[in-house]
Design a protein around this motif. Structure first.
Motif, PDB file in Angstrom:
ATOM      1  N   LEU A   1      -0.726   8.493  -4.042  1.00 23.92           N
ATOM      2  CA  LEU A   1      -0.016   6.638  -3.424  1.00 23.92           C
ATOM      3  C   LEU A   1       0.326   7.299  -2.510  1.00 23.92           C
ATOM      4  N   ILE A   2      -0.151   6.636  -1.255  1.00 22.04           N
ATOM      5  CA  ILE A   2       0.342   6.080   0.526  1.00 22.04           C
ATOM      6  C   ILE A   2       1.159   5.066   0.652  1.00 22.04           C
ATOM      7  N   ALA A   3       1.435   4.406  -0.336  1.00 22.34           N
ATOM      8  CA  ALA A   3       2.353   2.766  -0.090  1.00 22.34           C
ATOM      9  C   ALA A   3       2.023   2.133  -1.009  1.00 22.34           C
ATOM     10  N   ILE A   4       3.612   1.447  -0.933  1.00 24.18           N
ATOM     11  CA  ILE A   4       3.384   0.296  -2.617  1.00 24.18           C
ATOM     12  C   ILE A   4       4.328  -0.752  -1.551  1.00 24.18           C
ATOM     13  N   ILE A   5       4.482  -1.258  -2.017  1.00 21.68           N
ATOM     14  CA  ILE A   5       5.216  -2.805  -2.068  1.00 21.68           C
ATOM     15  C   ILE A   5       5.864  -3.852  -2.813  1.00 21.68           C
TER      16      ILE A   5
ATOM     17  N   ASP B   1      -7.519  11.133   7.292  1.00 26.60           N
ATOM     18  CA  ASP B   1      -6.852   9.769   6.303  1.00 26.60           C
ATOM     19  C   ASP B   1      -8.668   9.373   6.342  1.00 26.60           C
ATOM     20  N   THR B   2      -9.425  10.704   6.430  1.00 28.98           N
ATOM     21  CA  THR B   2     -11.179  10.314   5.734  1.00 28.98           C
ATOM     22  C   THR B   2     -11.147  10.264   4.393  1.00 28.98           C
ATOM     23  N   ALA B   3     -11.274   8.822   3.787  1.00 27.82           N
ATOM     24  CA  ALA B   3     -11.092   8.585   2.278  1.00 27.82           C
ATOM     25  C   ALA B   3     -10.880   7.115   2.043  1.00 27.82           C
ATOM     26  N   ALA B   4     -11.546   7.963   0.494  1.00 28.88           N
ATOM     27  CA  ALA B   4     -12.092   6.046  -0.077  1.00 28.88           C
ATOM     28  C   ALA B   4     -10.677   5.022  -0.255  1.00 28.88           C
ATOM     29  N   TYR B   5     -10.279   4.419   0.450  1.00 30.24           N
ATOM     30  CA  TYR B   5      -8.759   3.660  -0.410  1.00 30.24           C
ATOM     31  C   TYR B   5      -9.412   2.324  -1.399  1.00 30.24           C
ATOM     32  N   TYR B   6      -8.125   2.566  -2.627  1.00 32.38           N
ATOM     33  CA  TYR B   6      -8.039   1.837  -2.982  1.00 32.38           C
ATOM     34  C   TYR B   6      -6.782   0.832  -3.652  1.00 32.38           C
ATOM     35  N   CYS B   7      -7.226  -0.036  -3.791  1.00 30.66           N
ATOM     36  CA  CYS B   7      -5.456  -0.958  -4.304  1.00 30.66           C
ATOM     37  C   CYS B   7      -5.404  -1.046  -5.369  1.00 30.66           C
ATOM     38  N   ARG B   8      -3.708  -0.857  -5.939  1.00 31.70           N
ATOM     39  CA  ARG B   8      -3.845  -0.984  -7.376  1.00 31.70           C
ATOM     40  C   ARG B   8      -2.627  -2.374  -7.695  1.00 31.70           C
TER      41      ARG B   8
ATOM     42  N   VAL C   1       5.083 -11.568  -8.272  1.00 26.29           N
ATOM     43  CA  VAL C   1       6.257 -10.889  -8.645  1.00 26.29           C
ATOM     44  C   VAL C   1       6.331  -9.672  -9.033  1.00 26.29           C
ATOM     45  N   ASN C   2       4.540  -9.376  -8.640  1.00 31.06           N
ATOM     46  CA  ASN C   2       4.524  -7.728  -9.129  1.00 31.06           C
ATOM     47  C   ASN C   2       4.232  -6.320  -7.401  1.00 31.06           C
ATOM     48  N   ALA C   3       4.401  -6.267  -8.217  1.00 33.73           N
ATOM     49  CA  ALA C   3       4.658  -4.431  -7.247  1.00 33.73           C
ATOM     50  C   ALA C   3       2.916  -4.492  -6.827  1.00 33.73           C
ATOM     51  N   MET C   4       2.526  -4.207  -5.787  1.00 37.66           N
ATOM     52  CA  MET C   4       0.558  -3.886  -4.676  1.00 37.66           C
ATOM     53  C   MET C   4       1.047  -2.073  -4.726  1.00 37.66           C
ATOM     54  N   ALA C   5      -0.288  -1.704  -4.574  1.00 34.64           N
ATOM     55  CA  ALA C   5      -0.286  -0.280  -4.566  1.00 34.64           C
ATOM     56  C   ALA C   5      -1.507  -0.170  -3.292  1.00 34.64           C
ATOM     57  N   TRP C   6      -1.695   0.801  -2.907  1.00 33.31           N
ATOM     58  CA  TRP C   6      -2.497   1.547  -1.574  1.00 33.31           C
ATOM     59  C   TRP C   6      -2.966   2.706  -2.305  1.00 33.31           C
ATOM     60  N   TYR C   7      -3.610   2.770  -2.716  1.00 30.82           N
ATOM     61  CA  TYR C   7      -4.106   4.727  -2.953  1.00 30.82           C
ATOM     62  C   TYR C   7      -5.588   5.271  -1.726  1.00 30.82           C
TER      63      TYR C   7
ATOM     64  N   THR D   1       1.661  -0.763 -11.719  1.00 30.02           N
ATOM     65  CA  THR D   1       1.003   0.558 -11.890  1.00 30.02           C
ATOM     66  C   THR D   1      -0.010   0.829 -13.006  1.00 30.02           C
ATOM     67  N   THR D   2      -0.489  -0.843 -13.446  1.00 24.00           N
ATOM     68  CA  THR D   2      -0.830  -1.111 -14.710  1.00 24.00           C
ATOM     69  C   THR D   2      -3.322  -0.319 -14.131  1.00 24.00           C
ATOM     70  N   ASN D   3      -3.564  -0.807 -14.659  1.00 23.62           N
ATOM     71  CA  ASN D   3      -5.278  -0.237 -14.873  1.00 23.62           C
ATOM     72  C   ASN D   3      -6.344  -0.963 -14.080  1.00 23.62           C
ATOM     73  N   PHE D   4      -5.669  -1.966 -13.690  1.00 21.85           N
ATOM     74  CA  PHE D   4      -6.450  -2.630 -13.136  1.00 21.85           C
ATOM     75  C   PHE D   4      -6.308  -1.966 -11.322  1.00 21.85           C
ATOM     76  N   TRP D   5      -7.534  -1.829 -10.688  1.00 24.10           N
ATOM     77  CA  TRP D   5      -8.200  -1.423  -9.324  1.00 24.10           C
ATOM     78  C   TRP D   5      -8.922  -1.667  -8.041  1.00 24.10           C
ATOM     79  N   GLY D   6      -9.077  -1.322  -6.912  1.00 23.30           N
ATOM     80  CA  GLY D   6     -10.210  -2.585  -6.529  1.00 23.30           C
ATOM     81  C   GLY D   6     -11.042  -1.489  -6.307  1.00 23.30           C
ATOM     82  N   GLN D   7     -12.814  -1.812  -5.965  1.00 20.58           N
ATOM     83  CA  GLN D   7     -13.842  -1.334  -6.280  1.00 20.58           C
ATOM     84  C   GLN D   7     -13.715   0.016  -4.869  1.00 20.58           C
ATOM     85  N   GLY D   8     -12.305  -0.245  -3.734  1.00 17.06           N
ATOM     86  CA  GLY D   8     -11.957   0.623  -3.220  1.00 17.06           C
ATOM     87  C   GLY D   8     -13.161   0.695  -1.671  1.00 17.06           C
TER      88      GLY D   8
END
Length: 113
Positions: free
Chosen positions: A47-51, A89-96, A31-37, A99-106
């Motif tokens: 922020l680059i993409a959200i679903i 596009d070179t970067a560290a990519y993170y999922c979130r 039920v929650n949105a997920m995002a990539w940064y 809009t919480t403070n729960f992030w992946g490790q990158g």
């Protein structure tokens, strides 16, 4: 508590593709949105993409038409398919998690020209 574990990053030549995965724990994933940064060296995290939970998507202009975000609620996993990769596009990519403070490790993605 939510834990996000990313995988799929690496080194690729310009024009190539990568697919990132972000596996989540937690019972409310569907039920929650997920995002990539992403965050390039010396730059802010963008922020680059959200679903949304029902599959609606939005993309930042720099990746529109090249990146696709998707999710598999049964597997509690969100994906980022990245095609026609460019050196910028070179970067560290993170999922979130929403809009919480729960992030992946990158995960580091490097695109060589």
């Amino acid at each position: 508590q939510v834990r996000l574990v990313e995988s799929g990053g690496g080194l690729v030549q310009a024009g190539g593709s990568l697919r990132l995965s972000c596996a989540a724990s937690g019972s409310m994933f569907s039920v929650n949105a997920m995002a990539w940064y992403r965050q390039a060296p010396g730059k802010q995290r963008d922020l680059i993409a959200i679903i949304t939970g029902d599959g609606g998507t939005k993309y930042a202009d720099p990746v529109k038409g090249r990146f696709t975000i998707s999710r598999d609620n049964a597997k509690k996993t969100v994906y980022l398919q990245m095609n026609d990769l460019k050196s910028e596009d070179t970067a560290a990519y993170y999922c979130r998690y929403g809009t919480t403070n729960f992030w992946g490790q990158g995960t580091q993605d490097t695109v060589s020209s």
